[in-house]
Design a protein around this motif. Structure first.
Motif, PDB file in Angstrom:
ATOM      1  N   ILE A  26       0.839  -1.208   0.000  1.00 51.84           N
ATOM      2  CA  ILE A  26       0.000   0.000   0.000  1.00 51.84           C
ATOM      3  C   ILE A  26       0.866   1.247   0.000  1.00 51.84           C
ATOM      4  O   ILE A  26       0.594   2.204  -0.736  1.00 51.84           O
ATOM      5  CB  ILE A  26      -0.972  -0.022   1.198  1.00 51.84           C
ATOM      6  CG1 ILE A  26      -2.010  -1.128   0.998  1.00 51.84           C
ATOM      7  CG2 ILE A  26      -1.633   1.332   1.403  1.00 51.84           C
ATOM      8  CD1 ILE A  26      -2.822  -1.450   2.239  1.00 51.84           C
ATOM      9  N   ILE A  27       1.910   1.234   0.807  1.00 49.25           N
ATOM     10  CA  ILE A  27       2.834   2.377   0.835  1.00 49.25           C
ATOM     11  C   ILE A  27       3.445   2.590  -0.542  1.00 49.25           C
ATOM     12  O   ILE A  27       3.548   3.723  -1.019  1.00 49.25           O
ATOM     13  CB  ILE A  27       3.927   2.168   1.912  1.00 49.25           C
ATOM     14  CG1 ILE A  27       3.323   2.293   3.308  1.00 49.25           C
ATOM     15  CG2 ILE A  27       5.082   3.160   1.725  1.00 49.25           C
ATOM     16  CD1 ILE A  27       4.251   1.855   4.430  1.00 49.25           C
ATOM     17  N   GLN A  30       0.951   4.278  -2.739  1.00 52.40           N
ATOM     18  CA  GLN A  30       0.765   5.676  -2.352  1.00 52.40           C
ATOM     19  C   GLN A  30       1.946   6.543  -2.803  1.00 52.40           C
ATOM     20  O   GLN A  30       1.756   7.677  -3.251  1.00 52.40           O
ATOM     21  CB  GLN A  30       0.548   5.793  -0.838  1.00 52.40           C
ATOM     22  CG  GLN A  30      -0.758   5.197  -0.363  1.00 52.40           C
ATOM     23  CD  GLN A  30      -1.951   5.843  -1.040  1.00 52.40           C
ATOM     24  OE1 GLN A  30      -2.120   7.063  -1.021  1.00 52.40           O
ATOM     25  NE2 GLN A  30      -2.774   5.020  -1.682  1.00 52.40           N
ATOM     26  N   LEU A  33       1.568   7.181  -6.479  1.00 57.46           N
ATOM     27  CA  LEU A  33       0.588   8.239  -6.740  1.00 57.46           C
ATOM     28  C   LEU A  33       1.151   9.621  -6.404  1.00 57.46           C
ATOM     29  O   LEU A  33       0.994  10.571  -7.181  1.00 57.46           O
ATOM     30  CB  LEU A  33      -0.694   7.985  -5.940  1.00 57.46           C
ATOM     31  CG  LEU A  33      -1.570   6.844  -6.428  1.00 57.46           C
ATOM     32  CD1 LEU A  33      -2.670   6.554  -5.414  1.00 57.46           C
ATOM     33  CD2 LEU A  33      -2.173   7.176  -7.794  1.00 57.46           C
ATOM     34  N   HIS A  34       1.784   9.723  -5.252  1.00 51.83           N
ATOM     35  CA  HIS A  34       2.346  11.006  -4.818  1.00 51.83           C
ATOM     36  C   HIS A  34       3.451  11.498  -5.753  1.00 51.83           C
ATOM     37  O   HIS A  34       3.511  12.682  -6.084  1.00 51.83           O
ATOM     38  CB  HIS A  34       2.881  10.880  -3.384  1.00 51.83           C
ATOM     39  CG  HIS A  34       3.524  12.115  -2.880  1.00 51.83           C
ATOM     40  ND1 HIS A  34       2.814  13.233  -2.512  1.00 51.83           N
ATOM     41  CD2 HIS A  34       4.828  12.416  -2.691  1.00 51.83           C
ATOM     42  CE1 HIS A  34       3.651  14.175  -2.127  1.00 51.83           C
ATOM     43  NE2 HIS A  34       4.886  13.703  -2.221  1.00 51.83           N
ATOM     44  N   CYS A  62      10.771   1.455  -2.114  1.00 52.37           N
ATOM     45  CA  CYS A  62       9.618   0.711  -1.592  1.00 52.37           C
ATOM     46  C   CYS A  62       9.558  -0.687  -2.207  1.00 52.37           C
ATOM     47  O   CYS A  62       9.319  -1.677  -1.505  1.00 52.37           O
ATOM     48  CB  CYS A  62       8.317   1.454  -1.876  1.00 52.37           C
ATOM     49  SG  CYS A  62       8.118   2.998  -0.992  1.00 52.37           S
TER      50      CYS A  62
END
Length: 146
Positions: A26-27, A30, A33-34, A62
């Motif tokens: 999930i990180i 995210q 996306l960021h 990540c």
């Protein structure tokens, strides 16, 4: 197996480890996306255009953390399940599972937050000690029976 407290402890820590892997995934999403750094052109198009079909150092960090989890947690799942069948003492088994879990959590935090070396390496080694111990105990148990 559900009446085996060692196996139940193993299941508990295994589920926590899988949850941790989901959190890392999930990180990663995210951060993608960021940072607007997408692995597929269709995702980039949905979020602004093909210029966002690219790699990003933070996304790659990540992904490496997640990959390292797969390289280490999957063998733990196998070893822990077999180790649970060798009838180890509950306290020592729990310590094996807890040390591995904590080592992997610290390793992930060190990886994602780019903590100063050798934090990540030390966490890695600490998590490997119970795996190596379980491996040796399994080999001994199988060798005695074989």
């Amino acid at each position: 197996m559900l009446d085996n407290p060692v196996f139940l402890s193993f299941v508990f820590y295994s589920v926590l480890l899988i949850l941790k892997m989901y959190i890392i995934a999930i990180i990663t999403g995210q951060v993608r996306l960021h940072k607007k750094a997408f692995a597929n052109p269709e995702d980039a198009m949905r979020h602004g255009g093909t210029q966002y079909y690219r790699e990003d150092p933070d996304v790659e960090r990540c992904k490496r953390s997640h990959h390292n989890d797969m390289e280490n947690i999957f063998p733990f799942l196998f070893l822990g399940a077999i180790y649970s069948m060798t009838e180890p003492g509950l306290f020592f088994a729990r310590m094996h599972f807890l040390v591995f879990f904590l080592g992997r959590v610290v390793h992930s935090v060190a990886y994602l937050c780019a903590l100063k070396a050798p934090t990540r390496s030390v966490a890695y080694v600490i998590a490997q000690v119970p795996c190596f111990s379980m491996l040796l105990q399994i080999l001994y148990a199988v060798g005695v029976q074989w």
